[in-house]
Design an enzyme around this catalytic site. Structure first.
Site, mmCIF file in Angstrom:
data_model
loop_
_atom_site.group_PDB
_atom_site.id
_atom_site.type_symbol
_atom_site.label_atom_id
_atom_site.label_comp_id
_atom_site.label_asym_id
_atom_site.label_seq_id
_atom_site.Cartn_x
_atom_site.Cartn_y
_atom_site.Cartn_z
ATOM 1 N NE ARG A 1 87.351 21.970 -8.806
ATOM 2 C CZ ARG A 1 87.012 20.870 -9.456
ATOM 3 N NH1 ARG A 1 87.939 19.983 -9.782
ATOM 4 N NH2 ARG A 1 85.756 20.639 -9.800
ATOM 5 C CD GLU B 1 74.687 25.393 -20.291
ATOM 6 O OE1 GLU B 1 75.758 26.003 -20.269
ATOM 7 O OE2 GLU B 1 74.595 24.176 -20.051
ATOM 8 N NE ARG C 1 85.457 10.992 -10.229
ATOM 9 C CZ ARG C 1 85.173 12.283 -10.158
ATOM 10 N NH1 ARG C 1 84.580 12.771 -9.081
ATOM 11 N NH2 ARG C 1 85.471 13.103 -11.153
ATOM 12 C CE LYS D 1 83.287 15.556 -14.690
ATOM 13 N NZ LYS D 1 84.473 16.440 -14.731
#
Length: 465
Positions: free
Chosen positions: A296, A204, A342, A240
């Site tokens: 998911r 990519e 997180r 992330k």
């Protein structure tokens, strides 16, 4: 909500997502079974579940990744459905097939859909068929490295070499010229084979200042709706660390195009369950490009729940049990702004070294607009065998500026004694003017970390005073 006919749900996962699924199931009146390894005997999910089954040693390959052990546990306990959560077997097509072959309901898409969209090269092809924009790159898995090098030169360097079966930032290399491409492509393939059992890679184009935008979708195999977008541009090593909804970078035209493309792709594969279509957004051109689909529920789903007022986990359980889509696009509304950070058992001042240990005194934030999805309790021994995620702190407010203030307040209230966490990172980030203005992209965080290590250390010292 109506009980979908599922009477007992086995949760094939651990940690905070297992706790999250237990709560959704109980809200539906469904009994729960949690499978666990030797290392998780004292976990919060095990304490909360109606039934538990020990399925093996701490090593994931001998427990949470052991399909036979999980299916035996389902049979022994009389479970009629399995929720995979995220990670482990959540996107394993063979697992979904095995669950169905055992006469159980799989809470998610079927194996064929997982297999199709889990192969990133095949997913790109499917996206093109649905007229969804894709990042310029190879048409599929590259077979001949010399031919691939010529494709890379035609696309224009830098290019990204990515594992076709990958995820979590693994099996990825960035090449800045043809010689480097020839050196790195075999490395990416070897890592992909070792990590995912599939050495296929594709190419990519690298978008230098991209934002990571994703659209949450929900399907019942026929109908598909979206729950708007999340921005996940704050990443370290392609992982992330901070997510928001909505993105402040998009205008209404781009949003509408994003939503249309995500729904079109999900419909094209007859998607069933909760899923996410991920894109790169080029700030300079205003163009967006499909990169992958996660078949998911995702770690960051709570920010979407906070702005939309829907329990996505409960909805996917309902759909798995045979309930048709209970919502239409017109009934889904977006309100305010949500942010999730997180919290990992890692030391951000020490190169994010993992620090499993025993939780001491624990004070969790609450109050208006604050949600803390976690697995912690005083005395809990965080095991060293798994991902270091302890939980997610999510805040909601009327707009982004107020959400940032609420996040600061919530972080100030949070105290986890006994082990370092990534909380000081977020306290330091809240002082960044660039972050306050959302002037960020997927490569912004790592240079910022190098330049602000002293501030992170200072915040960590204050936390432990």
């Amino acid at each position: 909500m109506k009980n979908p006919g599922i009477k007992k749900l086995l949760i094939a996962n651990r940690g905070e997502i297992a706790v999250r699924i237990i709560r959704a199931a109980r809200d539906l009146g469904i009994a729960t079974v949690v499978v666990h390894s030797d290392a998780d005997t004292e976990s919060r999910a095990v304490q909360m579940a109606d039934e538990t089954v020990n399925i093996g040693p701490p090593q994931a390959a001998k427990s949470y990744l052991c399909i036979d052990a999980i299916l035996r546990a389902a049979k022994e306990t009389g479970a009629d459905a399995v929720h995979p959560g995220y990670g482990f077997l959540a996107e394993n097509a063979d697992f979904a097939d095995a669950v169905a072959a055992a006469g159980l309901l799989f809470v998610g898409p079927d194996g064929d859909t997982i297999r199709l969209m889990g192969d990133k090269a095949a997913a790109r092809s499917e996206a093109k068929k649905a007229n969804v924009p894709t990042v310029p790159g190879s048409d599929g898995v590259i077979e001949d490295m010399e031919a691939a090098a010529k494709i890379a030169e035609k696309i224009g360097f830098p290019v990204m070499i990515k594992a076709a079966a990958g995820g979590g930032g693994r099996g990825i290399r960035v090449a800045h010229d043809a010689d480097q491409f020839r050196e790195l492509a075999p490395q990416a393939s070897s890592e992909a084979a070792a990590t995912f059992g599939d050495g296929g890679v594709y190419i990519e184009k690298v978008i230098e200042r991209a934002r990571h935008i994703e659209v949450q979708i929900l399907g019942d195999g026929e109908n598909v709706v979206h729950f708007f977008e999340r921005e996940c541009s704050l990443q370290r090593r392609r992982q992330k660390v901070w997510e928001e909804a909505p993105s402040v970078a998009l205008d209404d035209r781009v949003r509408d195009e994003l939503y249309r493309s995500a729904v079109a792709l999900a419909k094209a594969v007859y998607y069933k369950g909760a899923g996410t279509i991920e894109y790169l957004y080029d700030d300079e051109t205003g163009n967006f490009y499909f990169i992958e689909m996660n078949t998911r529920i995702q770690v960051e789903h709570p920010v979407t729940e906070m702005i939309c007022g829907f329990d996505l986990v409960a909805e996917m359980i309902l759909i798995a049990g045979g309930t048709k889509m209970r919502v239409t696009q017109e009934t889904i509304r977006r309100t305010g702004h949500a942010i999730e950070v997180r919290l990992n058992a890692e030391d951000p001042a020490n190169n994010f070294m993992p620090f499993p240990g025993i939780v001491g005194n624990l004070l969790t934030p609450d109050g208006p607009g604050v949600r803390f999805d976690h697995m912690l309790y005083p005395g809990y021994a965080v095991p060293p065998f798994y991902d270091s995620l302890l939980g997610k702190l999510i805040v909601w407010a009327e707009d982004r500026d107020r959400a940032l203030l609420r996040l600061k307040r919530a972080l100030d209230e949070l105290h986890i004694d006994g082990l370092p966490t990534t909380a000081p990172l977020f306290q330091a980030l809240l002082e960044s003017e660039e972050l306050k203005q959302s002037a960020v992209h997927t490569r912004w965080l790592e240079p910022w970390l190098e330049n602000n290590l002293d501030l992170i250390k200072q915040k960590g010292a204050q936390t432990h005073e």
